[in-house]
Scaffold this motif. Sequence first.
Motif, mmCIF file in Angstrom:
data_model
loop_
_atom_site.group_PDB
_atom_site.id
_atom_site.type_symbol
_atom_site.label_atom_id
_atom_site.label_comp_id
_atom_site.label_asym_id
_atom_site.label_seq_id
_atom_site.Cartn_x
_atom_site.Cartn_y
_atom_site.Cartn_z
ATOM 1 N N GLN A 1 14.559 56.475 64.492
ATOM 2 C CA GLN A 1 13.720 57.195 65.439
ATOM 3 C C GLN A 1 14.231 57.034 66.869
ATOM 4 N N LYS A 2 14.683 55.825 67.218
ATOM 5 C CA LYS A 2 15.233 55.598 68.555
ATOM 6 C C LYS A 2 16.448 56.473 68.814
ATOM 7 N N ASP A 3 17.303 56.599 67.811
ATOM 8 C CA ASP A 3 18.525 57.393 67.985
ATOM 9 C C ASP A 3 18.202 58.833 68.356
ATOM 10 N N ILE A 4 17.261 59.421 67.641
ATOM 11 C CA ILE A 4 16.910 60.821 67.910
ATOM 12 C C ILE A 4 16.123 60.931 69.212
ATOM 13 N N TYR A 5 15.205 60.005 69.427
ATOM 14 C CA TYR A 5 14.381 60.038 70.632
ATOM 15 C C TYR A 5 15.249 59.957 71.887
ATOM 16 N N ALA A 6 16.265 59.099 71.857
ATOM 17 C CA ALA A 6 17.127 58.913 73.026
ATOM 18 C C ALA A 6 17.859 60.199 73.397
ATOM 19 N N ILE A 7 18.233 60.993 72.406
ATOM 20 C CA ILE A 7 18.911 62.267 72.679
ATOM 21 C C ILE A 7 17.960 63.227 73.379
ATOM 22 N N VAL A 8 16.735 63.347 72.861
ATOM 23 C CA VAL A 8 15.750 64.257 73.449
ATOM 24 C C VAL A 8 15.406 63.811 74.867
ATOM 25 N N GLY B 1 10.433 64.542 60.427
ATOM 26 C CA GLY B 1 9.487 65.253 61.289
ATOM 27 C C GLY B 1 10.192 65.814 62.499
ATOM 28 N N GLY B 2 9.668 65.557 63.679
ATOM 29 C CA GLY B 2 10.281 66.088 64.889
ATOM 30 C C GLY B 2 9.890 65.288 66.112
ATOM 31 N N ILE B 3 10.690 65.414 67.153
ATOM 32 C CA ILE B 3 10.424 64.762 68.439
ATOM 33 C C ILE B 3 10.539 65.815 69.532
ATOM 34 N N ALA C 1 11.010 51.900 75.945
ATOM 35 C CA ALA C 1 10.321 50.656 76.246
ATOM 36 C C ALA C 1 8.930 50.916 76.824
ATOM 37 N N GLU C 2 8.817 51.958 77.670
ATOM 38 C CA GLU C 2 7.512 52.306 78.269
ATOM 39 C C GLU C 2 6.513 52.703 77.179
ATOM 40 N N VAL C 3 6.959 53.548 76.263
ATOM 41 C CA VAL C 3 6.065 54.024 75.199
ATOM 42 C C VAL C 3 5.656 52.852 74.306
ATOM 43 N N GLU C 4 6.604 52.029 73.926
ATOM 44 C CA GLU C 4 6.274 50.893 73.064
ATOM 45 C C GLU C 4 5.329 49.923 73.763
ATOM 46 N N ALA C 5 5.458 49.774 75.092
ATOM 47 C CA ALA C 5 4.567 48.878 75.829
ATOM 48 C C ALA C 5 3.122 49.375 75.776
ATOM 49 N N VAL C 6 2.950 50.701 75.845
ATOM 50 C CA VAL C 6 1.599 51.255 75.728
ATOM 51 C C VAL C 6 1.082 51.094 74.309
ATOM 52 N N ARG C 7 1.937 51.308 73.335
ATOM 53 C CA ARG C 7 1.527 51.188 71.923
ATOM 54 C C ARG C 7 1.140 49.756 71.567
ATOM 55 N N VAL D 1 -3.769 62.166 57.048
ATOM 56 C CA VAL D 1 -4.006 60.749 57.316
ATOM 57 C C VAL D 1 -2.718 60.156 57.875
ATOM 58 N N ILE D 2 -2.838 59.479 58.990
ATOM 59 C CA ILE D 2 -1.688 58.903 59.688
ATOM 60 C C ILE D 2 -1.242 57.636 58.972
ATOM 61 N N GLN D 3 0.077 57.492 58.807
ATOM 62 C CA GLN D 3 0.609 56.343 58.071
ATOM 63 C C GLN D 3 1.652 55.597 58.903
ATOM 64 N N ASP D 4 1.774 54.287 58.625
ATOM 65 C CA ASP D 4 2.824 53.496 59.262
ATOM 66 C C ASP D 4 4.199 54.106 58.976
ATOM 67 N N GLY D 5 5.082 53.973 59.954
ATOM 68 C CA GLY D 5 6.438 54.470 59.796
ATOM 69 C C GLY D 5 6.628 55.899 60.254
ATOM 70 N N GLN D 6 5.520 56.608 60.474
ATOM 71 C CA GLN D 6 5.609 57.993 60.905
ATOM 72 C C GLN D 6 5.671 58.088 62.433
ATOM 73 N N LEU D 7 6.053 59.245 62.908
ATOM 74 C CA LEU D 7 5.960 59.581 64.319
ATOM 75 C C LEU D 7 4.742 60.468 64.532
ATOM 76 N N TYR D 8 4.086 60.294 65.661
ATOM 77 C CA TYR D 8 2.958 61.144 66.013
ATOM 78 C C TYR D 8 3.348 61.959 67.238
ATOM 79 N N LEU D 9 3.299 63.277 67.112
ATOM 80 C CA LEU D 9 3.631 64.179 68.212
ATOM 81 C C LEU D 9 2.348 64.790 68.758
ATOM 82 N N LEU D 10 2.136 64.619 70.058
ATOM 83 C CA LEU D 10 0.964 65.201 70.724
ATOM 84 C C LEU D 10 1.430 66.154 71.813
#
Length: 462
Positions: free
Chosen positions: A276-283, A428-430, A455-461, A239-248
């Motif tokens: 999450q932003k800190d890790i995402y920006a590196i990837v 989790g992971g990114i 910003a692009e991802v958050e705009a879609v979300r 079950v998906i919960q707030d605060g988590q990352l979803y990897l597809l």
Amino acid sequence: MFASSTYHHRRQALAQQFSDHGLLVLFGNEESPMNYTDNTYPFRQDSNFLYFAGLEDTGHFLIIDLANGKTTLYGDDLSLDHIVWMGNQPSMEEKQARIGVELHATYEQGLETIRKAAKAKQTIHYLPPYREERVSLLAECLGQTAAATRQGFSEQLCRAVIQLRSYKTNEEAAEMDKAVNITRAMHLAAMRSVAAGQRESTVAGIVEGIAIGGGGRLAYPCIGTINGHILHNHHHSNVIQDGQLYLLDAGASSISQYAGDITRTFPVSKTFTDQQKDIYAIVLKALVDCSAALRPGYAYLDAHLQAARIITQGLKDLGLMKGDVDAAVAEGAHALFFPHGLGHMIGLDVHDMEDLNENWVGYDEHTQRSTQFGLKSLRLAKQLEAGFALTVEPGIYFIPTLIERWQAEGKFKDFVNYDALAPFLNFGGIRIEDNLLITENGARLIGDAIPKGIAEVEAVRL
């Protein structure tokens, strides 16, 4: 299907790589029962047969006779009983014309041709069989054991097929654009629909439905998970919960079976947390910088090591790693967080041609495979050439069991700040992944761009 001349030219190019007077045998796939004969898994044609024949039908194979250069298509016309259940289908004569072969004959006649050639000690080139029913059939025709059949495939044929399939033509690239654009629709739908309280399976169902609606299917089992640190997680019951990352990590195949392979990671809570932003920006930096470096003559091993250095430097800036960046990468300390290769070839297979031998596809006499943890999982390392299609997929993962074991062993303690990792053990992971085609001067994105900036991802979300 492409024009019949495409398949004719491919077979000619294949035959020209042989100097003996043997037979080249290229089998198509059969239906595969799920739990009884008439209830089958979704059919997927053998990719090598598709490449040289283009037929999606079951129950066919090709033999190229190197002595005269002629190709025969073997298979059977449907009986009236089959037509009642399946409708009218093209005849063998029509299929022969459609793919531009010189002859056609029945399936049994083809098997008898192999049997006679084997008894006459004629050279028979075949590709590694990956289904047991094919092993059994070939073993019977060749008059040898199943074990001998598994080992007796033709390295020369494998390398010849790899030589041809590695270079994507303009018409193939167009099909790959289609596959990635269907994949794009899958990822956008997932980004828009993921919500707290859903099961992962709900999203997986949306994704697969779009793939089927695009005329093909999923190119590989969907990885859609809140547990992104499990690299190949096909489990969809959380079950998906707030605060988590979803990897597809999901890709569609086009009608012609060319594959897309895209990964996006996004927040369930609409916006990323600072952590999450800190890790995402590196990837993201690893993906963008490594993609920009791709060009003919550039070894993909160097792209992988560039990604490793970017990830190491980024984690060092956050206080999670320490010491000399180059030394950390050389010793493999970064693989605690990036334990896989940067990418692989893609085409008719999502891991293109790896049924023919992964090392023959991704390595050569100048580039040998490493045994180092993480680096040994790099599927593509050799110098790139125009026409290669590949994935670029850097990632950062916090795998609790791996962290705990390495910490207990005191492994890479000069490069890893284990005490600083406690707040990340439930992270989790990114992973972020694009598909690119190597051009004469660089590389281009396959398909239309899919949102990946923060910003692009958050705009879609939103």
